[in-house]
Design an enzyme around this catalytic site. Structure first.
Site, short mmCIF file in Angstrom:
data_model
loop_
_atom_site.label_atom_id
_atom_site.label_comp_id
_atom_site.label_asym_id
_atom_site.label_seq_id
_atom_site.Cartn_x
_atom_site.Cartn_y
_atom_site.Cartn_z
CE LYS A 85 11.84 -10.86 9.66
NZ LYS A 85 11.31 -11.72 10.73
CB SER A 160 14.44 -13.03 12.72
OG SER A 160 13.06 -13.06 12.46
CB SER A 184 10.94 -12.97 14.79
OG SER A 184 12.05 -13.82 14.82
#
Ligand code: GLN
Length: 484
Positions: A85, A160, A184
């Site tokens: 990420k 997210s 997330s």
């Protein structure tokens, strides 16, 4: 009716790939090249990767192949393609956190989790799209455009860590790292039909993580199955002298712990998570999952978590307050974007921040600054911390009676792109089942548990007490095996 465009493709399992790479039947270099081909083919449609780290990946793959040819002992992730990420830093690679304000920033070091993956032999493919500074539940807050859900490209992947979940679902990586502050990792994993792990607060070092809310932020893995996720957690967990919040507790062998089965485990079901607002199809899938756990020899009983109703407001006070402090460092001087035309220093600060941050990040900085300001601190931030303690104590009491608690991961399956962008509150409610564990610091796993009639994945959240990831993995394995 138009049929949904879909890119779902299951990656190979870690165990299979480990054996093939060790025996030389599969070359790590070929595997990496194959993944880059897949990424080139589907990324233009899904927008999962923001940048690739091809040179570094192929060098690492070549090292693995050489070691395998020599018959050296290989690391537990030797040759396994993994995505990161874009809030975790990799030396020399762009790190945007999904924000324009970090455009052009190339950090000079590796995050500890990144370093540990590579030391275990993993091949790091690149950086994954996410909501700006990890603020969001749909990936629509990324300055680089939304990720599309591989199950149905008209829908969001969740957020997210939307890129991290979509990458696994579309076989653009065998596993990925995400971060979870209020849901997330868990919510996007659930929307994309993959496994996601929320490790206990402090279990995985955050050194090299671009901070959002420091009392909540966690780093964890996403993978196509529970055992693979457990293996990766075993690699990245552990004490790190560079992160004062990391736990010194020894790291169990999570993968083999997860083999122990769920028989005789006591499972709690909180009524508060099955109330108004829960989609009936999600409810029915989770109820089938619970029935499968009973059939696997678990005992199921009700537990009560009455403060759940305060969790969303408490989370959005604590998280925004901490975000306002953490994001103060982005000033146009030290990192990334600087507004080109300002006459004074203070104009340069404010133009850089105004042009560099997106709407949701600005909203959070404003809310958080307000909650921390003199005269309001006691009424908002302090009060939120007090309720947070009550929530944590409530979980502790429940875990005296049960080994794990199961809930839906999210109140609905993946929603349509654009469906909630005009209504921040509706978006915040997507986190209603995930923020409680974030506030309490406990751990959990989300595991695919059935589908809606439209074929959208549903996730079951399995929560366990602090540092009890092994139990969450055992329960999740039982749900997975039942093929609900
Ligand atoms: N969706 C939540 C938020 O917007 C959680 C984000 C996260 O866990 N990073 O804050």
């Amino acid at each position: 009716m138009r049929t949904a465009e879909t890119f779902v493709e299951k990656p190979r399992t870690l165990a299979e790939l480990q054996a093939e790479i060790a025996s030389g039947r599969t070359k790590a270099t070929d595997l990496a090249t194959g993944y880059y081909d897949r990424i080139a083919a589907v990324n233009p449609r899904l927008n999962v990767y923001l940048s690739l780290t091809k040179e570094r990946a192929l060098e690492q793959a070549a090292r693995v192949d050489l070691a395998a040819a020599r018959g050296d002992k290989l690391g537990p992730l030797a040759g396994i393609p993994v995505g990161i990420k874009d809030v975790l830093v990799m030396k020399g690679a762009p790190a945007t956190a999904g924000s324009k304000i970090l455009e052009g920033y190339r950090p000079p070091y590796d995050a500890t989790a990144v370093q540990k993956l590579e030391a275990a032999g993993a091949v790091l493919l690149g950086k994954l799209n996410c909501d700006e500074f990890a603020m969001g539940s749909s990936n629509e807050n990324s300055a680089y455009g939304p990720v599309r859900n591989p199950v149905d490209t008209e829908r969001v992947p969740g957020g997210s860590s939307g890129g991290s979940a979509a990458a696994v679902a579309a076989n653009m990586a065998v596993a990925t790292l995400g971060t979870d502050t209020g849901g997330s990792i868990r919510q996007p994993a659930s929307f994309c039909g993959v496994v996601g792990v929320l490790p206990t607060y402090g279990r995985v070092s955050r050194y090299g993580l671009i901070a959002f809310a420091s009392s909540l932020d966690r780093v964890g893995p996403l993978a196509a199955n529970v055992r693979d996720a457990a293996t990766i957690l075993g690699v990245i967990a552990g004490h790190d002298p560079r992160d004062a919040t990391s736990s010194p507790a020894p790291v169990p062998d999570y993968a083999s712990e997860s083999d122990k089965g769920a028989e005789r485990l006591r499972i709690g079901v909180p009524a508060e998570y099955f109330a108004e607002g829960l989609d009936p199809e999600v409810r029915s899938a989770i109820e089938q999952g619970i029935a499968a756990l009973e059939a696997a020899g678990c005992t199921v009983k009700p537990v009560s978590l009455p403060h759940t109703k305060y969790a969303v407001p408490v989370y959005y006070l604590v998280a925004t307050a901490e975000a306002s402090a953490n994001l103060a460092r982005f000033d146009g001087v030290r990192y990334g974007y600087r507004s080109p035309d300002s006459d004074t220093l203070s104009a340069m600060y404010s133009h850089s921040r105004d042009e560099g941050f997106g709407a949701e990040v600005k909203r959070r900085i404003l809310l958080g600054t307000y909650a921390l300001s003199a005269g309001y601190y006691d009424a908002y931030y302090l009060k939120a911390q007090q309720v947070r303690r009550l929530l944590a104590e409530e979980y502790l009491r429940a875990f005296a009676e049960v080994d794990a608690i199961v809930t839906p991961t999210a109140p609905t399956a993946a929603f349509k792109l654009g469906e909630k962008t005009g209504d921040p509150l509706a978006m915040y409610l997507a986190d209603i089942y995930t923020v409680t564990a974030s506030l309490a610091g406990i751990c959990g796993v989300t595991v695919p548990c059935g589908k809606t009639a439209a074929g959208l994945p549903v996730g079951m959240q399995v929560l366990a007490a602090h540092l009890n990831e092994s139990t969450a993995f055992r329960v999740a394995r039982a749900v997975e095996a039942a093929k609900v």
